[in-house]
Design an enzyme around this catalytic site. Structure first.
Site, PDB file in Angstrom:
ATOM      1  N   ASP A  12       0.835  -1.210   0.000  1.00  0.00           N
ATOM      2  CA  ASP A  12       0.000   0.000   0.000  1.00  0.00           C
ATOM      3  C   ASP A  12       0.867   1.257   0.000  1.00  0.00           C
ATOM      4  O   ASP A  12       1.965   1.263   0.566  1.00  0.00           O
ATOM      5  CB  ASP A  12      -0.918  -0.026   1.232  1.00  0.00           C
ATOM      6  CG  ASP A  12      -2.088   0.933   1.081  1.00  0.00           C
ATOM      7  OD1 ASP A  12      -2.343   1.393  -0.057  1.00  0.00           O
ATOM      8  OD2 ASP A  12      -2.739   1.223   2.093  1.00  0.00           O
ATOM      9  N   ASN A  60     -10.631  -3.439  -6.014  1.00  0.00           N
ATOM     10  CA  ASN A  60      -9.922  -2.386  -6.770  1.00  0.00           C
ATOM     11  C   ASN A  60     -10.623  -1.989  -8.074  1.00  0.00           C
ATOM     12  O   ASN A  60     -10.294  -0.964  -8.668  1.00  0.00           O
ATOM     13  CB  ASN A  60      -8.473  -2.796  -7.079  1.00  0.00           C
ATOM     14  CG  ASN A  60      -7.561  -2.751  -5.874  1.00  0.00           C
ATOM     15  OD1 ASN A  60      -6.590  -3.491  -5.783  1.00  0.00           O
ATOM     16  ND2 ASN A  60      -7.849  -1.856  -4.916  1.00  0.00           N
TER      17      ASN A  60
HETATM   18  C1  FPP Z   1      -1.814   0.061  -3.420  1.00  0.00           C
HETATM   19  O1  FPP Z   1      -1.406   1.409  -3.375  1.00  0.00           O
HETATM   20  C2  FPP Z   1      -1.255  -0.588  -4.598  1.00  0.00           C
HETATM   21  C3  FPP Z   1      -1.978  -1.217  -5.594  1.00  0.00           C
HETATM   22  C4  FPP Z   1      -3.454  -1.348  -5.588  1.00  0.00           C
HETATM   23  C5  FPP Z   1      -1.305  -1.787  -6.784  1.00  0.00           C
HETATM   24  C6  FPP Z   1      -0.073  -2.601  -6.526  1.00  0.00           C
HETATM   25  C7  FPP Z   1       0.591  -2.911  -7.826  1.00  0.00           C
HETATM   26  C8  FPP Z   1       1.921  -2.793  -8.064  1.00  0.00           C
HETATM   27  C9  FPP Z   1       2.909  -2.441  -7.034  1.00  0.00           C
HETATM   28  C10 FPP Z   1       2.456  -3.043  -9.455  1.00  0.00           C
HETATM   29  C11 FPP Z   1       2.571  -4.457  -9.932  1.00  0.00           C
HETATM   30  C12 FPP Z   1       3.069  -5.429  -8.950  1.00  0.00           C
HETATM   31  C13 FPP Z   1       2.997  -6.782  -9.090  1.00  0.00           C
HETATM   32  C14 FPP Z   1       3.498  -7.687  -8.016  1.00  0.00           C
HETATM   33  C15 FPP Z   1       2.428  -7.439 -10.260  1.00  0.00           C
HETATM   34  P1  FPP Z   1      -2.523   2.545  -3.478  1.00  0.00           P
HETATM   35  O2  FPP Z   1      -2.674   2.924  -4.906  1.00  0.00           O
HETATM   36  O3  FPP Z   1      -3.769   2.091  -2.791  1.00  0.00           O
HETATM   37  O4  FPP Z   1      -1.823   3.698  -2.663  1.00  0.00           O
HETATM   38  P2  FPP Z   1      -2.545   4.811  -1.763  1.00  0.00           P
HETATM   39  O5  FPP Z   1      -3.144   4.112  -0.582  1.00  0.00           O
HETATM   40  O6  FPP Z   1      -1.400   5.696  -1.380  1.00  0.00           O
HETATM   41  O7  FPP Z   1      -3.546   5.497  -2.640  1.00  0.00           O
END
Ligand code: FPP
Length: 226
Positions: A12, A60
């Site tokens: 996250d 998501n």
């Molecule tokens: C959460 O951060 C992250 C995600 C929903 C996406 C995670 C994906 C990756 C790191 C890229 C690909 C990785 C793999 C292993 C295939 P957020 O966007 O919720 O952050 P925030 O809470 O700060 O808004």
């Protein structure tokens, strides 16, 4: 070498990492994907047998269409690079979640990478895509093998989970400073030690993983005993 067989990450903080720099959220996911590679090699160096990563949850889909497209692009790119790394280091690449909802080409690339690494003997990289822990449990309840009396054993139930064959999660790490499980590996984390890390995912480093693993070693795991 650590005692940890299975470590799981809720990655996250990508969006906040980007906002703090005045960048679009997509820049956070790109940086986050780079962090994934660093964390995987740190886990391998520590002797961990399996790493699970929460890349896209069933919830998501509520995000803007553009961001969803971008995350899937990251996942497809990750898959391509991961396949090369898996071949080089002997890792096994697996995915868990409802992959039928993915675009055909992305799903085909994922299935191909899994098939090509399935016989490797090294660390297992298990990526959760369109994954939800509650959905996984309900799915297993519907599909698990039943005996003549219609009963399901724990072993058969566990076989019906996406994580079949993986050890239970020993250590669950959530970055980004929030304190929740967000529907991740609910069954598998029954006795996991939980670590909530303030660091935003793109800022995670091998050193920080080593520190958490060091703290894990000091925890007294009783599994319900005394
Ligand atoms: C959460 O951060 C992250 C995600 C929903 C996406 C995670 C994906 C990756 C790191 C890229 C690909 C990785 C793999 C292993 C295939 P957020 O966007 O919720 O952050 P925030 O809470 O700060 O808004």
């Amino acid at each position: 070498m650590t005692q940890i067989k299975h470590i799981a990450f809720i990655m996250d903080g990508n969006g906040r990492w980007a906002s703090k720099r005045g960048l679009p959220r997509s820049a956070g996911h790109i940086a986050g994907a780079k962090t994934v590679a660093k964390v995987i090699s740190a886990c391998n160096a520590l002797g961990i047998k399996a790493v699970s990563l929460y890349a896209f949850s069933t919830e998501n889909w509520k995000r803007p269409e553009d961001e969803i497209k971008n995350i899937f692009k990251m996942i497809t790119d990750f898959n391509r690079r991961a396949l090369k790394e898996c071949v080089k280091h002997g890792y096994v690449l697996r995915y868990m979640g409802e992959l039928s909802a993915l675009p055909d080409d992305a799903r085909a690339a994922i299935e191909d990478a899994c098939a090509r690494t399935a016989d490797n003997a090294g660390m297992i990289i298990n990526v959760a895509v369109n994954y939800g822990g509650k959905q996984e449990i309900v799915r297993a309840a519907c599909t698990a093998r039943r005996d003549e009396e219609g009963k399901v054993s724990a072993a058969d139930f566990e076989d019906a989970l996406y994580s079949t064959g993986l050890p239970p999660v020993d250590l669950l790490v959530r970055t980004g400073g929030e304190y929740r499980l967000s529907n991740f590996m609910l069954y598998q984390s029954a006795y996991a030690e939980l670590f909530f890390e303030k660091t935003l995912w793109p800022d995670m480093t091998a050193k920080k993983v080593e520190k958490i693993v060091g703290e894990f070693a000091l925890r007294n795991r009783r599994f319900g005993g005394i």
